[in-house]
Motif scaffolding. Structure first.
Motif, PDB file in Angstrom:
ATOM      1  N   GLU A  14       0.835  -1.197   0.000  1.00 48.63           N
ATOM      2  CA  GLU A  14       0.000   0.000   0.000  1.00 48.63           C
ATOM      3  C   GLU A  14       0.874   1.254   0.000  1.00 48.63           C
ATOM      4  OE1 GLU A  14      -2.228  -0.453   3.657  1.00 48.63           O
ATOM      5  OE2 GLU A  14      -0.926   0.948   4.680  1.00 48.63           O
ATOM      6  N   PRO A  15       0.372   2.368  -0.554  1.00 48.57           N
ATOM      7  CA  PRO A  15       1.159   3.599  -0.598  1.00 48.57           C
ATOM      8  C   PRO A  15       1.489   4.105   0.800  1.00 48.57           C
ATOM      9  CG  PRO A  15      -1.125   3.986  -1.290  1.00 48.57           C
ATOM     10  CD  PRO A  15      -0.964   2.510  -1.141  1.00 48.57           C
ATOM     11  N   ALA A  16       2.656   4.723   0.922  1.00 53.08           N
ATOM     12  CA  ALA A  16       3.038   5.308   2.206  1.00 53.08           C
ATOM     13  C   ALA A  16       2.091   6.463   2.517  1.00 53.08           C
ATOM     14  CB  ALA A  16       4.467   5.812   2.133  1.00 53.08           C
ATOM     15  N   PRO A  17       1.691   6.593   3.786  1.00 56.56           N
ATOM     16  CA  PRO A  17       0.821   7.713   4.164  1.00 56.56           C
ATOM     17  C   PRO A  17       1.463   9.050   3.800  1.00 56.56           C
ATOM     18  CG  PRO A  17       1.027   6.140   5.963  1.00 56.56           C
ATOM     19  CD  PRO A  17       2.019   5.725   4.905  1.00 56.56           C
ATOM     20  N   ALA A  18       0.694   9.932   3.177  1.00 55.39           N
ATOM     21  CA  ALA A  18       1.213  11.221   2.733  1.00 55.39           C
ATOM     22  C   ALA A  18       1.383  12.194   3.894  1.00 55.39           C
ATOM     23  CB  ALA A  18       0.264  11.816   1.689  1.00 55.39           C
ATOM     24  N   ALA A  19       0.756  11.904   5.023  1.00 55.35           N
ATOM     25  CA  ALA A  19       0.798  12.809   6.176  1.00 55.35           C
ATOM     26  C   ALA A  19       0.474  11.987   7.415  1.00 55.35           C
ATOM     27  CB  ALA A  19      -0.217  13.930   6.004  1.00 55.35           C
ATOM     28  N   ASP A  20       0.645  12.574   8.588  1.00 54.36           N
ATOM     29  CA  ASP A  20       0.247  11.852   9.803  1.00 54.36           C
ATOM     30  C   ASP A  20      -1.014  12.443  10.418  1.00 54.36           C
ATOM     31  OD1 ASP A  20       1.294  14.129  10.867  1.00 54.36           O
ATOM     32  OD2 ASP A  20       2.978  13.149  11.864  1.00 54.36           O
ATOM     33  N   THR A  21      -1.600  13.409   9.746  1.00 52.70           N
ATOM     34  CA  THR A  21      -2.919  13.897  10.130  1.00 52.70           C
ATOM     35  C   THR A  21      -3.616  14.371   8.861  1.00 52.70           C
ATOM     36  OG1 THR A  21      -4.145  15.322  11.639  1.00 52.70           O
ATOM     37  CG2 THR A  21      -2.195  16.272  10.571  1.00 52.70           C
ATOM     38  N   CYS A  22      -4.839  14.884   8.982  1.00 52.90           N
ATOM     39  CA  CYS A  22      -5.576  15.348   7.808  1.00 52.90           C
ATOM     40  C   CYS A  22      -5.085  16.745   7.422  1.00 52.90           C
ATOM     41  CB  CYS A  22      -7.071  15.362   8.112  1.00 52.90           C
ATOM     42  SG  CYS A  22      -8.040  16.042   6.751  1.00 52.90           S
ATOM     43  N   PRO A  23      -4.388  16.882   6.293  1.00 55.09           N
ATOM     44  CA  PRO A  23      -3.820  18.187   5.916  1.00 55.09           C
ATOM     45  C   PRO A  23      -4.888  19.236   5.633  1.00 55.09           C
ATOM     46  CG  PRO A  23      -3.299  16.497   4.261  1.00 55.09           C
ATOM     47  CD  PRO A  23      -4.077  15.824   5.340  1.00 55.09           C
ATOM     48  N   GLU A  24      -6.052  18.792   5.185  1.00 55.45           N
ATOM     49  CA  GLU A  24      -7.130  19.746   4.904  1.00 55.45           C
ATOM     50  C   GLU A  24      -7.715  20.303   6.196  1.00 55.45           C
ATOM     51  OE1 GLU A  24      -9.336  17.882   1.210  1.00 55.45           O
ATOM     52  OE2 GLU A  24      -8.000  16.483   2.211  1.00 55.45           O
ATOM     53  N   LEU A  26      -5.920  20.613   8.887  1.00 57.41           N
ATOM     54  CA  LEU A  26      -4.847  21.488   9.351  1.00 57.41           C
ATOM     55  C   LEU A  26      -4.991  22.863   8.695  1.00 57.41           C
ATOM     56  CD1 LEU A  26      -2.611  20.617  11.310  1.00 57.41           C
ATOM     57  CD2 LEU A  26      -1.100  20.302   9.352  1.00 57.41           C
ATOM     58  N   ALA A  27      -5.273  22.858   7.397  1.00 58.20           N
ATOM     59  CA  ALA A  27      -5.429  24.119   6.664  1.00 58.20           C
ATOM     60  C   ALA A  27      -6.689  24.870   7.104  1.00 58.20           C
ATOM     61  CB  ALA A  27      -5.477  23.827   5.167  1.00 58.20           C
ATOM     62  N   ASP A  28      -7.762  24.115   7.422  1.00 60.42           N
ATOM     63  CA  ASP A  28      -9.042  24.746   7.769  1.00 60.42           C
ATOM     64  C   ASP A  28      -9.135  25.100   9.247  1.00 60.42           C
ATOM     65  OD1 ASP A  28      -9.740  24.301   5.181  1.00 60.42           O
ATOM     66  OD2 ASP A  28     -11.169  22.694   5.578  1.00 60.42           O
ATOM     67  N   GLY A  29      -8.224  24.554  10.061  1.00 58.69           N
ATOM     68  CA  GLY A  29      -8.308  24.774  11.500  1.00 58.69           C
ATOM     69  C   GLY A  29      -9.371  23.927  12.171  1.00 58.69           C
ATOM     70  N   THR A  30      -9.843  22.856  11.497  1.00 59.84           N
ATOM     71  CA  THR A  30     -10.790  21.931  12.120  1.00 59.84           C
ATOM     72  C   THR A  30     -10.023  20.735  12.666  1.00 59.84           C
ATOM     73  OG1 THR A  30     -11.231  20.953   9.954  1.00 59.84           O
ATOM     74  CG2 THR A  30     -12.768  22.634  10.733  1.00 59.84           C
ATOM     75  N   HIS A  31     -10.704  19.921  13.462  1.00 59.29           N
ATOM     76  CA  HIS A  31     -10.024  18.830  14.140  1.00 59.29           C
ATOM     77  C   HIS A  31     -10.560  17.493  13.667  1.00 59.29           C
ATOM     78  CE1 HIS A  31      -7.529  17.152  17.291  1.00 59.29           C
ATOM     79  NE2 HIS A  31      -8.525  16.353  17.606  1.00 59.29           N
ATOM     80  N   PRO A  32      -9.672  16.627  13.128  1.00 61.76           N
ATOM     81  CA  PRO A  32     -10.143  15.307  12.705  1.00 61.76           C
ATOM     82  C   PRO A  32     -10.536  14.440  13.900  1.00 61.76           C
ATOM     83  CG  PRO A  32      -7.788  15.626  12.167  1.00 61.76           C
ATOM     84  CD  PRO A  32      -8.240  16.819  12.930  1.00 61.76           C
ATOM     85  N   VAL A  44      -4.227  11.090   3.377  1.00 65.35           N
ATOM     86  CA  VAL A  44      -4.796  10.942   4.709  1.00 65.35           C
ATOM     87  C   VAL A  44      -5.924  11.957   4.852  1.00 65.35           C
ATOM     88  CG1 VAL A  44      -4.356  11.094   7.194  1.00 65.35           C
ATOM     89  CG2 VAL A  44      -2.640  10.075   5.683  1.00 65.35           C
ATOM     90  N   GLY A  45      -7.089  11.478   5.252  1.00 62.74           N
ATOM     91  CA  GLY A  45      -8.246  12.359   5.424  1.00 62.74           C
ATOM     92  C   GLY A  45      -9.040  11.952   6.639  1.00 62.74           C
TER      93      GLY A  45
END
Ligand SMILES: [Zn+2]
Ligand SMILES: [Zn+2]
Ligand SMILES: [Zn+2]
Length: 86
Positions: A14-24, A26-32, A44-45
């Motif tokens: 499987e592809p390596a995770p692109a991030a360790d949290t949801c980058p969107e 992070l950009a929006d200031g919301t919390h996954p 990662v979403g």
């Protein structure tokens, strides 16, 4: 037993995770609430319990059909096309 044809064509390994949290988030200031990993590209979403629902958004924008949980201790995959655990 899964009838899902999409899992069979996912890249191995499987592809390596692109991030360790949801980058969107992070950009929006919301919390996954929980994280999901796209098995086509490693995106990662956040889950549908999160405000942004970015894993589902990723499916709608890319058509990548299968994700898995990115939560420690969990092991399951979800196919958006089939609408079921696969
Ligand atoms: Zn499927
Ligand atoms: Zn998110
Ligand atoms: Zn993807």
């Amino acid at each position: 037993m899964s009838e899902c044809p999409h899992v069979a064509v996912m890249p191995r390994p499987e592809p390596a995770p692109a991030a360790d949290t949801c980058p969107e988030c992070l950009a929006d200031g919301t919390h996954p609430v929980q994280l999901r990993l796209c098995l086509s590209c490693g995106h990662v979403g956040c889950c549908d319990s999160s405000a942004g629902r970015h894993a589902t958004g990723h499916f709608h924008s890319t058509g990548h059909p299968v994700m898995r949980t990115f939560e420690p201790g969990e092991a399951w995959r979800w196919c958006f096309v089939d609408g079921s655990i696969v």
